[in-house]
Write an enzyme that holds these catalytic residues in place. Structure first.
Site, PDB file in Angstrom:
ATOM      1  CG  ASP A   1      35.908  38.238  26.474  1.00  0.00           C
ATOM      2  OD1 ASP A   1      35.759  38.593  25.292  1.00  0.00           O
ATOM      3  OD2 ASP A   1      35.306  38.765  27.427  1.00  0.00           O
TER       4      ASP A   1
ATOM      5  CE  LYS B   1      37.139  41.783  28.087  1.00  0.00           C
ATOM      6  NZ  LYS B   1      36.105  42.773  27.923  1.00  0.00           N
TER       7      LYS B   1
HETATM    8  P1  ATP Z   1      32.814  39.635  30.839  1.00  0.00           P
HETATM    9  O1  ATP Z   1      33.667  40.830  30.636  1.00  0.00           O
HETATM   10  O2  ATP Z   1      33.440  38.348  30.338  1.00  0.00           O
HETATM   11  O3  ATP Z   1      31.360  39.792  30.472  1.00  0.00           O
HETATM   12  P2  ATP Z   1      32.994  40.282  33.575  1.00  0.00           P
HETATM   13  O4  ATP Z   1      34.442  40.602  33.665  1.00  0.00           O
HETATM   14  O5  ATP Z   1      32.035  41.408  33.511  1.00  0.00           O
HETATM   15  O6  ATP Z   1      32.759  39.314  32.379  1.00  0.00           O
HETATM   16  P3  ATP Z   1      33.376  38.240  35.516  1.00  0.00           P
HETATM   17  O7  ATP Z   1      34.299  38.819  36.516  1.00  0.00           O
HETATM   18  O8  ATP Z   1      33.937  37.278  34.553  1.00  0.00           O
HETATM   19  O9  ATP Z   1      32.602  39.393  34.769  1.00  0.00           O
HETATM   20  O10 ATP Z   1      32.168  37.594  36.328  1.00  0.00           O
HETATM   21  C1  ATP Z   1      30.871  37.465  35.837  1.00  0.00           C
HETATM   22  C2  ATP Z   1      30.105  36.475  36.735  1.00  0.00           C
HETATM   23  O11 ATP Z   1      30.640  35.167  36.477  1.00  0.00           O
HETATM   24  C3  ATP Z   1      30.322  36.731  38.218  1.00  0.00           C
HETATM   25  O12 ATP Z   1      29.286  37.490  38.749  1.00  0.00           O
HETATM   26  C4  ATP Z   1      30.377  35.347  38.829  1.00  0.00           C
HETATM   27  O13 ATP Z   1      29.152  35.005  39.415  1.00  0.00           O
HETATM   28  C5  ATP Z   1      30.614  34.378  37.654  1.00  0.00           C
HETATM   29  N1  ATP Z   1      31.884  33.632  37.727  1.00  0.00           N
HETATM   30  C6  ATP Z   1      32.035  32.324  37.476  1.00  0.00           C
HETATM   31  N2  ATP Z   1      33.321  31.948  37.600  1.00  0.00           N
HETATM   32  C7  ATP Z   1      34.014  33.032  37.935  1.00  0.00           C
HETATM   33  C8  ATP Z   1      35.385  33.258  38.203  1.00  0.00           C
HETATM   34  N3  ATP Z   1      36.302  32.268  38.161  1.00  0.00           N
HETATM   35  N4  ATP Z   1      35.757  34.513  38.488  1.00  0.00           N
HETATM   36  C9  ATP Z   1      34.833  35.514  38.507  1.00  0.00           C
HETATM   37  N5  ATP Z   1      33.523  35.344  38.307  1.00  0.00           N
HETATM   38  C10 ATP Z   1      33.104  34.111  38.008  1.00  0.00           C
END
Ligand code: ATP
Length: 310
Positions: free
Chosen positions: A145, A18
């Site tokens: 989200d 997203k």
């Molecule tokens: P958001 O935008 O929801 O704050 P993000 O996109 O910045 O999140 P994600 O890619 O969701 O970040 O990852 C955040 C942390 O979550 C990662 O550093 C990882 O350690 C943990 N994590 C747990 N499960 C997952 C998964 N299935 N995929 C990615 N990261 C994961």
């Protein structure tokens, strides 16, 4: 015990990332979350999540980000499967295989996307027959989200972002995402936003009507000036390089640019596919981003796809 003969086939679900076209941050609530008003759009960077019956609960990750995603009980996909099993009384373990293409820790909700995909996939594998509304309720327990990534398209999120309302949006938009190596934690960005605001009181946010009009027009030139993120100043204050990245994208012809969620990814809106290719090449050449990816939006949310034949 289910016999091998009657075992259901593994189920694969494709789920988008997203971008927040608008992220308005309101007051801090008693539960530690901020009241938000956001407009989400699902974009064509996706993960594929496959669930298959197994003797034990487990998770594996493949793709370029495999080594930075946990495969223990903290993986959001495993948490989603456990929650759904617990709530519906299922006792059949699954193995979850995530083919990861959504940048990790980039503000594109990749972990939430995998949780959304797992709910949809387990619902099918375990033949639960839950409605989208029921799945979105479980999704909200996993993260703000997650419900949107089940729904997809373009939608307004309120509350913590988990209460969704549809938006009338026309056309397709072309995006370029500059994914940098700069580490930024979501709690740190919110804390910096609070610090920058000081003691000034903040009203409860509501969606900007100009943005809604822009989305109805289907014209990226009208949408571009409406892209807003209240966390952007905080993200740039913590990592000034993001300000430079935003300026470079605009110099290279983007119509608009915004930090995605809590960053550090920067999303650029461009006119068409040719402009997306040009901007991707130009930003890649600067070396300011680890990776530059193009995508279109809106696309649909988590949905079952035919099994891959490798
Ligand atoms: P958001 O935008 O929801 O704050 P993000 O996109 O910045 O999140 P994600 O890619 O969701 O970040 O990852 C955040 C942390 O979550 C990662 O550093 C990882 O350690 C943990 N994590 C747990 N499960 C997952 C998964 N299935 N995929 C990615 N990261 C994961």
């Amino acid at each position: 015990m289910t016999s091998a003969h009657s075992d259901p086939s593994p189920v694969t679900v494709r789920v988008p990332a997203k971008v927040n076209l608008e992220l308005l941050v309101g007051p801090l609530r008693d539960d530690g979350f901020h009241t938000l008003s956001t407009v989400y759009q699902a974009v064509s960077l996706h993960d594929d999540v496959t669930v298959a019956l197994d003797d034990d609960w487990g998770c594996s990750v493949s793709g370029p980000y495999a080594d930075v995603v946990p495969t223990d009980a903290t993986n959001l996909a495993l948490r989603a499967a456990s929650l759904l099993a617990e709530e519906t009384g299922v006792e059949t373990p699954v193995h979850i295989s995530i083919s990861k293409s959504i940048p990790v820790a980039g503000g594109m909700a990749g972990g939430s996307a995998d949780a959304a995909a797992t709910l949809v996939a387990c619902d099918r594998l375990w033949a639960l027959g839950l409605s989208t509304e029921e799945l979105e309720e479980y999704a909200a327990e996993l993260g703000s989200d997650v419900p949107f990534l089940i729904r997809g398209g373009t939608a307004v999120g309120s509350g913590r972002g988990e209460r969704l309302a549809p938006v009338l949006a026309r056309g397709n938009y072309h995006w370029v995402f500059a994914i940098s190596d700069i580490g930024l934690s979501t709690p740190d960005v919110y804390a910096e936003c609070d610090r920058l605001r000081g003691k000034s009181s903040v009203p409860d946010p509501s969606p900007n009507s100009e943005l809604m009009i822009a989305l109805r027009s289907g014209d990226p030139h009208i949408l571009a000036p409406q892209l807003t993120n209240d966390l952007q100043d905080a993200a740039v204050s913590l990592r000034p390089e993001l300000g430079e990245l935003l300026a470079s994208g605009m110099e290279f012809g983007a119509l608009g640019g915004v930090v995605s969620g809590s960053g550090p990814t920067v999303a650029f809106l461009v006119e068409d596919v040719e402009s997306a290719i040009d901007l991707t090449v130009a930003l890649t050449a600067t070396g300011a981003a680890r990776e530059v990816r193009k995508a279109i939006g809106p696309i649909h949310g988590a949905h079952v796809i035919p099994a891959r034949v490798d």
